[in-house]
Motif scaffolding. Structure first.
Motif, PDB file in Angstrom:
ATOM      1  N   ALA A  12       0.846  -1.196   0.000  1.00 24.62           N
ATOM      2  CA  ALA A  12       0.000   0.000   0.000  1.00 24.62           C
ATOM      3  C   ALA A  12       0.879   1.243   0.000  1.00 24.62           C
ATOM      4  CB  ALA A  12      -0.891   0.012   1.239  1.00 24.62           C
ATOM      5  N   ARG A  13       0.300   2.339  -0.464  1.00 29.05           N
ATOM      6  CA  ARG A  13       0.994   3.625  -0.394  1.00 29.05           C
ATOM      7  C   ARG A  13       0.802   4.211   0.993  1.00 29.05           C
ATOM      8  NH1 ARG A  13      -0.674   7.281  -5.403  1.00 29.05           N
ATOM      9  NH2 ARG A  13      -1.511   8.322  -3.595  1.00 29.05           N
ATOM     10  N   GLY A  14       1.814   4.064   1.827  1.00 29.87           N
ATOM     11  CA  GLY A  14       1.777   4.638   3.165  1.00 29.87           C
ATOM     12  C   GLY A  14       0.792   3.958   4.097  1.00 29.87           C
ATOM     13  N   LEU A  38       6.452   4.049   2.042  1.00 30.10           N
ATOM     14  CA  LEU A  38       6.646   5.423   1.579  1.00 30.10           C
ATOM     15  C   LEU A  38       7.968   5.489   0.833  1.00 30.10           C
ATOM     16  CD1 LEU A  38       5.629   7.407   4.795  1.00 30.10           C
ATOM     17  CD2 LEU A  38       4.299   7.161   2.690  1.00 30.10           C
ATOM     18  N   GLY A  39       8.045   6.364  -0.159  1.00 33.19           N
ATOM     19  CA  GLY A  39       9.278   6.542  -0.914  1.00 33.19           C
ATOM     20  C   GLY A  39       9.287   5.741  -2.195  1.00 33.19           C
ATOM     21  N   GLU A  40      10.477   5.629  -2.745  1.00 38.71           N
ATOM     22  CA  GLU A  40      10.673   4.905  -4.001  1.00 38.71           C
ATOM     23  C   GLU A  40      11.587   3.720  -3.773  1.00 38.71           C
ATOM     24  OE1 GLU A  40      12.275   7.716  -6.799  1.00 38.71           O
ATOM     25  OE2 GLU A  40      10.266   8.347  -7.377  1.00 38.71           O
ATOM     26  N   PRO A  41      11.525   2.742  -4.665  1.00 39.61           N
ATOM     27  CA  PRO A  41      12.451   1.617  -4.546  1.00 39.61           C
ATOM     28  C   PRO A  41      13.892   2.106  -4.436  1.00 39.61           C
ATOM     29  CG  PRO A  41      10.793   1.136  -6.187  1.00 39.61           C
ATOM     30  CD  PRO A  41      10.612   2.576  -5.800  1.00 39.61           C
ATOM     31  N   GLY A  42      14.617   1.475  -3.557  1.00 38.69           N
ATOM     32  CA  GLY A  42      15.981   1.899  -3.250  1.00 38.69           C
ATOM     33  C   GLY A  42      16.031   2.671  -1.944  1.00 38.69           C
ATOM     34  N   LEU A  44      12.798   2.736   0.202  1.00 34.20           N
ATOM     35  CA  LEU A  44      11.458   2.563   0.769  1.00 34.20           C
ATOM     36  C   LEU A  44      11.515   2.541   2.293  1.00 34.20           C
ATOM     37  CD1 LEU A  44       9.851  -0.194  -1.500  1.00 34.20           C
ATOM     38  CD2 LEU A  44       9.301   2.242  -1.430  1.00 34.20           C
ATOM     39  N   ARG A  45      10.499   3.130   2.896  1.00 35.51           N
ATOM     40  CA  ARG A  45      10.303   3.058   4.351  1.00 35.51           C
ATOM     41  C   ARG A  45       8.973   2.363   4.578  1.00 35.51           C
ATOM     42  NH1 ARG A  45       9.292   7.363   7.473  1.00 35.51           N
ATOM     43  NH2 ARG A  45       8.465   8.520   5.728  1.00 35.51           N
ATOM     44  N   PHE A  55      11.715  -7.445   8.046  1.00 35.94           N
ATOM     45  CA  PHE A  55      11.385  -7.260   6.628  1.00 35.94           C
ATOM     46  C   PHE A  55      12.154  -6.080   6.035  1.00 35.94           C
ATOM     47  CE2 PHE A  55       8.791  -5.694   3.102  1.00 35.94           C
ATOM     48  CZ  PHE A  55       8.488  -6.866   2.444  1.00 35.94           C
ATOM     49  N   THR A  56      12.742  -6.310   4.848  1.00 35.20           N
ATOM     50  CA  THR A  56      13.450  -5.254   4.130  1.00 35.20           C
ATOM     51  C   THR A  56      12.950  -5.217   2.695  1.00 35.20           C
ATOM     52  OG1 THR A  56      15.247  -6.630   3.282  1.00 35.20           O
ATOM     53  CG2 THR A  56      15.542  -5.670   5.498  1.00 35.20           C
TER      54      THR A  56
END
Length: 109
Positions: A12-14, A38-42, A44-45, A55-56
């Protein structure tokens, strides 16, 4: 005959209400994992979800199916392509009118 369920992750987005009913609820019913990112791949939070505490971002590629909620941009496009190249089925959830996405300035999909 035994049918195995593919290991599935909903992203999900956020931590939003929309993410909850589009990702968390279906994942819960299906017994799948889910995260709010949140954020973009590379970079992500993960701000919510039902995944192991360890989980990462790298763990995403370990799923059979990944369902993405309304991601956009070139970084996500590259990530989707990389997941597909690794054999992951990627389902991309978009909102409303599918052909409207191409009319958005800067949309990378």
């Amino acid at each position: 005959m035994t049918v195995s369920t593919p290991r599935t992750l909903f992203v999900a987005r956020g931590a939003t209400t929309v993410g909850f009913y589009r990702c968390a609820l279906p994942a819960t019913v299906l017994g799948a994992d889910w995260v709010g990112a949140l954020g973009e791949p590379g970079s992500l939070r993960f701000v919510t979800g039902r995944v192991p505490a360890t989980f990462t971002e790298r763990d995403i590629a370990g799923y059979d199916v990944v369902v993405l909620q309304q991601v956009s941009g070139r970084a996500w496009l590259r990530a989707i392509n990389a997941l597909q190249d690794a054999g992951v089925t990627v389902l991309y959830e978009i909102d409303d009118w599918m052909h409207g996405a191409r009319k958005l300035a800067g949309h990378g999909h």
